[in-house]
Design a protein around this motif. Structure first.
Motif, mmCIF file in Angstrom:
data_model
loop_
_atom_site.group_PDB
_atom_site.id
_atom_site.type_symbol
_atom_site.label_atom_id
_atom_site.label_comp_id
_atom_site.label_asym_id
_atom_site.label_seq_id
_atom_site.Cartn_x
_atom_site.Cartn_y
_atom_site.Cartn_z
ATOM 1 N N MET A 71 9.355 -6.254 2.271
ATOM 2 C CA MET A 71 9.776 -5.808 0.948
ATOM 3 C C MET A 71 9.281 -4.381 0.703
ATOM 4 N N GLN A 72 8.117 -4.061 1.286
ATOM 5 C CA GLN A 72 7.557 -2.730 1.068
ATOM 6 C C GLN A 72 7.114 -2.016 2.347
ATOM 7 N N MET A 170 12.053 1.643 6.638
ATOM 8 C CA MET A 170 12.681 0.554 5.902
ATOM 9 C C MET A 170 14.103 0.347 6.414
ATOM 10 N N THR A 187 17.396 3.407 1.317
ATOM 11 C CA THR A 187 16.514 2.297 0.955
ATOM 12 C C THR A 187 16.862 1.772 -0.430
ATOM 13 N N ARG A 191 13.118 -1.855 -3.159
ATOM 14 C CA ARG A 191 12.112 -1.721 -2.119
ATOM 15 C C ARG A 191 11.417 -0.380 -2.333
ATOM 16 N N THR A 192 10.755 0.137 -1.309
ATOM 17 C CA THR A 192 10.044 1.400 -1.473
ATOM 18 C C THR A 192 9.868 2.065 -0.121
ATOM 19 N N ARG A 354 14.197 -11.730 -0.364
ATOM 20 C CA ARG A 354 14.952 -10.778 0.443
ATOM 21 C C ARG A 354 16.192 -10.282 -0.305
ATOM 22 N N ASP A 398 9.663 -12.204 2.427
ATOM 23 C CA ASP A 398 9.487 -10.774 2.654
ATOM 24 C C ASP A 398 8.250 -10.240 1.942
ATOM 25 N N TRP A 399 7.651 -11.054 1.073
ATOM 26 C CA TRP A 399 6.413 -10.688 0.381
ATOM 27 C C TRP A 399 5.536 -11.938 0.341
#
Length: 412
Positions: A71-72, A170, A187, A191-192, A354, A398-399
């Protein structure tokens, strides 16, 4: 205010983690789980999760780092794996592909290098791509994309030495790109790129050593090749599947620490026959959902849970939406989930968090429950049904901190 209470509790939990919930551990899930709890509808589940706000956290195999913590963090990188472990993921995933010189590496797809690494910014490596960068064709008057930019770069295009020169980024691309540099963008806003300064790619063997150091279990996924097999004349699918398992044996990893996965049933059956110690925990990744599958219509299931059980499969991993449906306005187990349980097989599911924001129904992963998914807090409503009613033994996320918090709260 409850929000202020939860934030204070989050800080307290971080301090508790810093003191070591278990010997040698420092599990921190950050503010996200507390944000999700605060956003939930009032009710018993929210109250029970609030009561765990200051509980020390432990690593849990119920929490599976999907590609790490993408996620990041750039997926399948050392940094992504370390972040997932810090958030309490007890199992980490290396999706396995192979290079030109047949070294196994961690990549979600054999041919995703153009969107998950900086290969297009390295001219001598970009020149080796199966399909070089092609700029978008834009309407000169409006700027509208008439034909999107494309590129296809595969692990099998590079030697492992060349692969290791790349940096993970990413997973994204810019369809309107007219230059390779522009293509590397795109991206999603949820997200980041904050952690893309580093993105250390790893081989499969390096992932094994890292996971051993982190003290986690391992779930390698043998990716379906994007190139014709046998590769380069004699590298067969069977050799590929055997090589992955051999690297765990060479590293002295106990089979109980490994959940080998594949979307190809033949790979799982091969491991069951040739490597029974590893085959016992082999996971069949169920992708029936890409065809005519309907989670509540048995006539659309192929293979059926009974057929999988008859072939010796012990663990099935369908996508989130395949395991749930809506009844009387509530999320409940699907007929497919009940059928898997009836056969006595274990269930893992993928992939939480996700789809981005849940304000519009959640996208592909939530398609069977889109009518009742409207806000971030609904994440925990789904997790609770999967854990308590479907009875999954693990959730890819994802996190991973989100799942870690729930698992600790519920004693999983």
């Amino acid at each position: 205010m409850r929000c202020k209470t939860l934030i204070i509790a989050a800080l307290a939990c971080l301090l508790a983690g810093a003191s070591g919930a278990m010997a040698g551990e420092n599990i921190q899930v950050g503010p996200r789980p507390y944000y999700l709890v605060e956003n939930m509808d009032d009710g018993p589940l929210k109250e029970s999760l609030e009561m765990c706000a200051d509980k020390p956290l432990k690593r849990t195999a119920f929490s599976i780092g999907h590609r790490g913590a993408p996620m990041q963090f750039p997926e399948h990188t050392r940094e992504s794996y370390e972040a997932a472990a810090r958030m309490g993921a007890g199992v980490l995933e290396c999706d396995v592909a192979f290079t030109k010189d047949r070294v196994l590496v961690c990549r979600h797809s054999q041919c995703d290098l153009a969107t998950t690494t900086d290969i297009l910014s390295i001219p001598e490596l970009a020149a080796k791509c199966s399909k070089p960068f092609t700029p978008a064709r834009l309407d000169p008057a409006t700027g509208k994309v008439l034909e999107p930019a494309t590129a296809m770069c595969c692990t099998s295009d590079l030697t492992v030495e060349e692969f290791k020169r790349l940096k993970g980024k990413m997973d994204a691309s810019n369809p309107a790109a007219t230059t390779p540099e522009e293509f590397l963008g795109g991206t999603p806003s949820w997200r980041t790129d904050l952690y893309t300064a580093t993105g250390t790619l790893v081989t499969h063997k390096e992932s094994i050593e890292l996971f051993k150091k982190l003290g986690v279990k391992m779930t390698p996924e043998l990716k379906t090749p994007s190139v014709d097999m046998p590769f380069d004349g004699d590298y067969t699918q069977e050799k590929y599947a055997r090589q992955m398992i051999d690297e765990y044996k060479q590293a002295g990893v106990d089979p109980s620490m490994v959940y080998a996965q594949s979307f190809r049933l033949d790979d799982v059956l091969y491991w069951l026959k040739s490597e029974p110690a590893f085959g016992e925990q082999a996971v069949f990744l169920d992708e029936d959902g890409v065809g005519e599958f309907h989670q509540d219509k048995p006539a659309t299931w192929s293979p059926t849970p009974a057929e999988l059980k008859a072939k010796g499969v012990r663990i099935v991993a369908p996508a989130l939406w395949m395991l749930v449906t809506v009844k009387d306005g509530k999320i409940v187990p699907s007929a497919y989930a009940e059928a898997i349980k009836a056969e006595g097989m274990k269930i893992i599911t993928w992939s939480l968090e996700r789809s981005g924001l849940l304000t519009d129904g959640g996208g592909w992963y939530y398609q069977s429950i889109k009518d009742v998914v409207r806000k971030p807090g609904d994440t925990y409503t789904l997790v609770d049904v999967l854990a308590q009613q479907v009875g999954v033994i693990g959730i890819f996320s994802d996190w991973p901190g989100t799942v870690t918090y729930y698992a600790n709260c519920k004693g999983l």
